[in-house]
Design an enzyme around this catalytic site. Structure first.
Site, short mmCIF file in Angstrom:
data_model
loop_
_atom_site.label_atom_id
_atom_site.label_comp_id
_atom_site.label_asym_id
_atom_site.label_seq_id
_atom_site.Cartn_x
_atom_site.Cartn_y
_atom_site.Cartn_z
N ASP A 111 -4.00 93.75 -71.15
CA ASP A 111 -2.64 93.23 -71.32
C ASP A 111 -2.69 91.77 -71.79
OD1 ASP A 111 -0.01 92.37 -71.13
OD2 ASP A 111 0.39 93.51 -69.31
N ASP A 312 2.44 91.18 -78.54
CA ASP A 312 2.14 91.76 -77.23
C ASP A 312 1.40 93.09 -77.40
OD1 ASP A 312 2.37 92.28 -74.40
OD2 ASP A 312 4.07 93.59 -74.83
#
Ligand SMILES: *[C@@H]1O[C@H](CO)[C@@H](O)[C@H](O)[C@H]1NC(C)=O
Ligand SMILES: *[C@@H]1O[C@H](CO)[C@@H](O)[C@H](O)[C@H]1NC(C)=O
Ligand SMILES: *[C@@H]1O[C@H](CO)[C@@H](O)[C@H](O)[C@H]1NC(C)=O
Ligand SMILES: *[C@@H]1O[C@H](CO)[C@@H](O)[C@H](O)[C@H]1NC(C)=O
Length: 432
Positions: A111, A312
């Site tokens: 992440d 992201d």
């Protein structure tokens, strides 16, 4: 002759792949990246839905993800916690890592917008069955409230100096976990990182906590880059696997060695309001050759409010604030023949048999134009001649302008994060 050799090599490669497509573990500091629902992931469902349905299901979690990202401010996060189990995870890619001595295999979600690492530990309430067992590791140590690392943890509630560093954080928009800060050896490919600080999860609430934990690659003080210092010199790149198949793996390359030299770059920006996120200066969007028209301030980076555009790894389809998305969609639709329909998060689906040449989309950043390959623009149905524009509007409950460049738009590209030089590079690469 050349053809025969090519064919032979192709057969050789396909035969190797046929024996065990998931065996490709690591090569130097390159780690395999798998879709969480891909064939090489332990979370691959036994009877998979169609890949399109899987992607639709994952994209349906984006609004929660974007709301969560916008909540990552320096202030305390106020994300509502929902109860109940949901089957679709917001973490989209997993990495094979080993924790402890001897190493215990954990498939951790990668992440780029998270600071910390955390894994479910023995005794965890409501966790899945694969747990890190600290008692089996000779290098494990728990970290107390008096340790410097503890003050870096969000959601930490130390009362006594002597107590264990327990913290509670929200994740993914509707889940939370409570963990104790510990340290142990982390193995990534051939690299062994001693005394890596991470959260050992004691309990979870909500269905969005990655089942075998998460490795945060953001800018935060406890992220992988911060904890490894000179080893990776604040540099990594990844190539995310194609959305065409769940057999494909990508790679994560940590450190300066082996990174592409000739690569187009754009400055990486940082907002003190959301210090962990990787901001880029998106200056415009083209449909075909035509720049889409909207008020330019909708893209303006504002360090104070955190408005702007981030990149992201955990959002599935690129999200633009509503007026920007509406302008892109309207321009895109004017190029299409036949009727436009909706499918899940996608509102611009069309018949590819009457639209053989859909317009390309170009994202224009400071110093770098990214002409999206067609597969990074559309999602195709395998059974019907249907394709959908794989972008959408950001949820409107987000309290400041935040556009998110998501992972479907990043597939089969090498994305280089070069923190010392504050730049992000993008180069075409077939990563499967
Ligand atoms: C790990 O520890 C548990 C008990 O804490 C034990 O049952 C198990 O056999 C151990 N596994 C290994 C590989 O040592
Ligand atoms: C974390 O804290 C929130 C707010 O106090 C609480 O609702 C939630 O249950 C906690 N999570 C865990 C896993 O303890
Ligand atoms: C972003 O790009 C715009 C347009 O080129 C420019 O005016 C602005 O200064 C840039 N912002 C940053 C933070 O680089
Ligand atoms: C729409 O149809 C026309 C005429 O057949 C064709 O030239 C055009 O390329 C089509 N549009 C797309 C987006 O493929």
């Amino acid at each position: 002759m050349a053809l025969a050799i090519t064919l032979f090599l192709f057969l050789l490669i396909s035969t190797c792949k046929a024996t065990d497509p998931c065996a490709s573990v690591s090569d130097g500091s390159d780690l395999a990246i798998d879709h969480i629902y891909g064939k090489c992931s332990p979370f691959s469902p036994p009877k998979p839905a169609s890949w399109l349905d899987t992607v639709l299901g994952m994209a349906s979690k984006d609004p929660a993800r974007v709301t969560y990202l916008s909540s990552l401010t320096v202030m305390k996060s106020t994300v509502p916690i929902a109860s109940g189990q949901q089957t679709i995870q917001t973490g989209n890619y997993v990495l094979r890592t080993k924790l402890g001595t001897p190493g215990q295999l954990m498939f951790m979600v990668m992440d780029t917008s998270s600071d910390n690492a955390w894994v479910p530990c023995t005794g965890c309430a409501h966790c899945s069955t694969t747990l890190f067992n600290p008692t089996n590791s000779t290098s494990y140590q728990s970290l107390g409230c008096n340790m410097a690392q503890c003050t870096q943890m969000k959601g930490q509630a130390c009362t006594a100096e002597a107590g264990p560093c327990v913290f509670n954080q929200s994740y993914g928009g509707d889940s939370s976990f409570s963990a104790t800060l510990v340290q142990d050896s982390l193995t990534l490919g051939v690299d062994q990182i001693p005394n890596y600080a991470f959260g050992c999860i004691n309990a979870i609430a909500g269905g969005n906590i990655p089942p075998q934990g998460l490795l945060g690659l953001s800018r935060g003080p406890m992220s992988l880059l911060s904890q490894t210092g000179p080893l990776y010199q604040g540099t990594f790149s990844y190539c995310l696997p194609s959305f065409k198949s769940y057999y494909f793996s990508g790679s994560l390359r940590l450190g300066v060695a082996g990174q592409p030299k000739n690569i187009k770059t754009t400055p990486l920006l940082q907002s003190p309001h959301r210090p962990s996120l990787y901001y880029l200066n998106l200056t415009g969007i083209n449909v075909g050759k035509k720049p889409v028209v909207f008020p330019p301030e909708l893209l303006t980076f504002n360090p104070t409010t955190g408005a702007g555009t981030i990149i992201d790894s955990g959002t599935v389809i690129t999200r633009f604030v509503q007026p920007v998305y509406a302008a892109i969609r309207d321009e895109y639709r004017t190029r299409l023949n036949g009727t436009v329909s909706s499918l899940g998060a996608f509102d611009t689906c069309f018949d590819t048999s009457v639209n053989p040449i859909p317009p390309p989309i170009t994202l224009r950043f400071t110093g770098m134009d990214l002409a999206l390959p067609m597969e990074n623009t559309l999602i195709h149905s395998s059974s019907t001649p249907l394709a959908c524009l794989a972008m959408a509007e950001a949820p409107n409950n987000v309290n400041s302008v935040l556009n998110v460049i998501a992972n479907l738009q990043q597939q089969n590209l090498r994305i280089l994060f070069d923190l010392p030089n504050s730049r992000l590079g993008i180069a075409r690469e077939l990563c499967n």
